[in-house]
Design an enzyme around this catalytic site. Structure first.
Site, PDB file in Angstrom:
ATOM      1  N   HIS A   9       0.862  -1.190   0.000  1.00 48.37           N
ATOM      2  CA  HIS A   9       0.000   0.000   0.000  1.00 48.37           C
ATOM      3  C   HIS A   9       0.891   1.231   0.000  1.00 48.37           C
ATOM      4  CE1 HIS A   9      -3.860   2.066   1.733  1.00 48.37           C
ATOM      5  NE2 HIS A   9      -3.129   2.919   1.021  1.00 48.37           N
ATOM      6  N   HIS A  11       1.417   4.802  -2.425  1.00 47.28           N
ATOM      7  CA  HIS A  11       1.083   5.667  -3.567  1.00 47.28           C
ATOM      8  C   HIS A  11       2.376   6.324  -4.028  1.00 47.28           C
ATOM      9  CE1 HIS A  11      -3.274   5.400  -2.597  1.00 47.28           C
ATOM     10  NE2 HIS A  11      -2.808   5.245  -1.367  1.00 47.28           N
ATOM     11  N   HIS A 190      -9.356   0.840  -1.596  1.00 46.10           N
ATOM     12  CA  HIS A 190      -9.376   1.448  -0.265  1.00 46.10           C
ATOM     13  C   HIS A 190     -10.805   1.344   0.256  1.00 46.10           C
ATOM     14  CE1 HIS A 190      -5.591   3.154  -1.497  1.00 46.10           C
ATOM     15  NE2 HIS A 190      -5.491   3.989  -0.481  1.00 46.10           N
ATOM     16  N   GLU A 193     -11.345   3.234   5.623  1.00 51.46           N
ATOM     17  CA  GLU A 193     -10.355   4.153   6.185  1.00 51.46           C
ATOM     18  C   GLU A 193     -11.149   5.253   6.895  1.00 51.46           C
ATOM     19  OE1 GLU A 193      -8.151   6.510   3.337  1.00 51.46           O
ATOM     20  OE2 GLU A 193      -6.538   6.963   4.752  1.00 51.46           O
ATOM     21  N   ASP A 271       1.691   3.923   2.844  1.00 56.37           N
ATOM     22  CA  ASP A 271       0.683   4.776   2.224  1.00 56.37           C
ATOM     23  C   ASP A 271       1.321   5.926   1.444  1.00 56.37           C
ATOM     24  OD1 ASP A 271      -1.894   5.414   1.520  1.00 56.37           O
ATOM     25  OD2 ASP A 271      -2.570   5.988   3.515  1.00 56.37           O
ATOM     26  N   ASP A 272       1.616   7.041   2.116  1.00 56.57           N
ATOM     27  CA  ASP A 272       2.222   8.217   1.467  1.00 56.57           C
ATOM     28  C   ASP A 272       3.387   8.679   2.338  1.00 56.57           C
ATOM     29  OD1 ASP A 272       0.101   8.906  -0.732  1.00 56.57           O
ATOM     30  OD2 ASP A 272      -1.045   8.545   1.096  1.00 56.57           O
TER      31      ASP A 272
HETATM   32  N1  HPA Z   1      -6.550   7.265   1.100  1.00 55.54           N
HETATM   33  C1  HPA Z   1      -7.229   7.671   0.037  1.00 55.54           C
HETATM   34  N2  HPA Z   1      -6.657   8.195  -1.036  1.00 55.54           N
HETATM   35  C2  HPA Z   1      -5.341   8.322  -1.055  1.00 55.54           C
HETATM   36  C3  HPA Z   1      -4.587   7.935   0.026  1.00 55.54           C
HETATM   37  C4  HPA Z   1      -5.228   7.363   1.162  1.00 55.54           C
HETATM   38  O1  HPA Z   1      -4.629   6.948   2.182  1.00 55.54           O
HETATM   39  N3  HPA Z   1      -3.298   8.209  -0.310  1.00 55.54           N
HETATM   40  C5  HPA Z   1      -3.293   8.726  -1.546  1.00 55.54           C
HETATM   41  N4  HPA Z   1      -4.542   8.799  -2.017  1.00 55.54           N
HETATM   42 ZN    ZN Z   2      -3.708   4.781   0.442  1.00 52.99          ZN
END
Ligand code: HPA
Ligand code: ZN
Length: 331
Positions: A9, A11, A190, A193, A271-272
């Site tokens: 996971h 991006h 996703h 969340e 994630d990011d």
């Molecule tokens: N959630 C939703 N969209 C996203 C995320 C995330 O964690 N990271 C980059 N786009």
């Molecule tokens: Zn994500």
């Protein structure tokens, strides 16, 4: 030596560090509304998913050429490799680039210049690409994006669904996921969340996903947890992201230990990472230190990452990675 692991996971646009953002801005003559890297890091004070996404999309303006995407992915692989990543399944957001006049070929070919055989030889990390649809855009736009990707399907393993979750249920994308499955693409999304547990069930039932990204809010629905456990549906959990986007109050409140105790097939991911304060190894360290996860749990998370990865086309490699996990000696 760090624990061997897969990252599932991630991006790629979320790996844009402020330093590289300024370098690419200068190279492309793009003006950033921040004085310097310090001022930009200062802007990383998110209230929620939407306030993060606003900055995430704004900074993408510096990504224009194949070389930009190549440099971005190469920088990620170097950092990931240093933290023990042996395999990475990498999300990208084509709609966020197509809408700025950057075409699919530039994005995919640019990323591929850093991934593929090159990335593997240079960094020792095998990779797959997963193309995400932006769920706050229309279903028609997602279908157009899938069409635009057709010349590049030899480089794309699966499709995902990201961006603002609330109010954009998985069912909105039924047709495009059907079309993706017909093209032989793997499916993830996703869900859970910021959206409710029902979105997780919908992603499974309507989109046919094989893996759920985040999935945190399944813990509000014991029947859903039982189903995820029974069907061995992997969840890609991102603890530092959850703290920064306020899906949990503090890391100490994170449900990861309860999720593992429940028997869920959890993996740990970043994630990011440029935005959320850490790469995947940093997430491992954070849960070890703050949630008191012991060596058995850490090894389980690493093992799960390879079990949950899309390595069905290379089972020998999966076995090799799993053997590395079992042989790992914690310092
Ligand atoms: N959630 C939703 N969209 C996203 C995320 C995330 O964690 N990271 C980059 N786009
Ligand atoms: Zn994500």
């Amino acid at each position: 030596m760090p624990l061997p692991k897969a990252e599932l996971h991630l991006h790629i646009e979320g790996t844009l560090e402020p330093e590289l953002a300024f370098e690419l801005a200068a190279r492309n003559g793009v003006e950033l509304p921040y004085a310097d890297t310090e001022a930009l890091r200062e802007a990383y004070r998110f209230e929620d998913l939407q306030s993060f996404l606003n900055l995430y999309y704004e900074l993408m303006a510096v990504l224009r050429t194949e070389r930009d995407f190549e440099d971005l992915a190469d920088a990620y692989l170097a950092r990931a490799a240093a933290q023990g990543v042996r395999h990475a399944e990498i999300f990208f957001d084509p709609q966020a680039h197509l809408s700025r006049g950057v075409d699919m070929g530039t994005v995919v070919e640019g990323l591929w210049r850093a991934l593929g055989r090159w990335g593997e030889d240079k960094h020792g990390v095998s990779t797959r690409l997963i193309m995400c649809f932006l769920r706050d855009e229309s279903a028609e736009s997602a279908m157009e994006t899938l069409d635009a990707a057709k010349p590049y399907l030899d480089r794309i393993t699966g499709v995902g669904l990201d961006s603002a979750e609330a109010g954009h249920p998985p069912a909105k994308f039924r047709e495009v996921y059907q079309a993706a499955a017909a093209l032989g693409l793997r499916r993830v999304a996703h869900a859970g969340e910021e959206g409710p547990p029902e979105y997780i069930a919908q992603a499974l039932d309507v989109l046919g996903v094989e893996r759920v990204d985040h999935g945190l809010r399944c813990m509000e629905d014991p029947e859903l947890v039982a189903r995820l456990v029974r069907d061995r549906i992997p969840l890609t959990v991102c603890p530092l992201s959850n703290v920064r986007l306020r899906a949990v109050d503090t890391l100490a409140d994170h449900p990861l230990p309860a999720m593992l105790d429940a028997g869920l097939l959890c993996t740990l991911n970043s994630d990011d990472p440029a935005y959320f304060g850490g790469y995947v190894g940093d997430n491992f360290h954070a849960v070890r230190d703050t949630l008191a996860l012991g060596k058995d749990r850490l090894r389980e998370l690493a093992r799960n990452s390879f079990l949950a990865s899309f390595l069905e086309d290379d089972e020998e490699r999966r076995r090799r990675y799993l053997a590395e996990v079992e042989a790992y000696e914690f310092p």
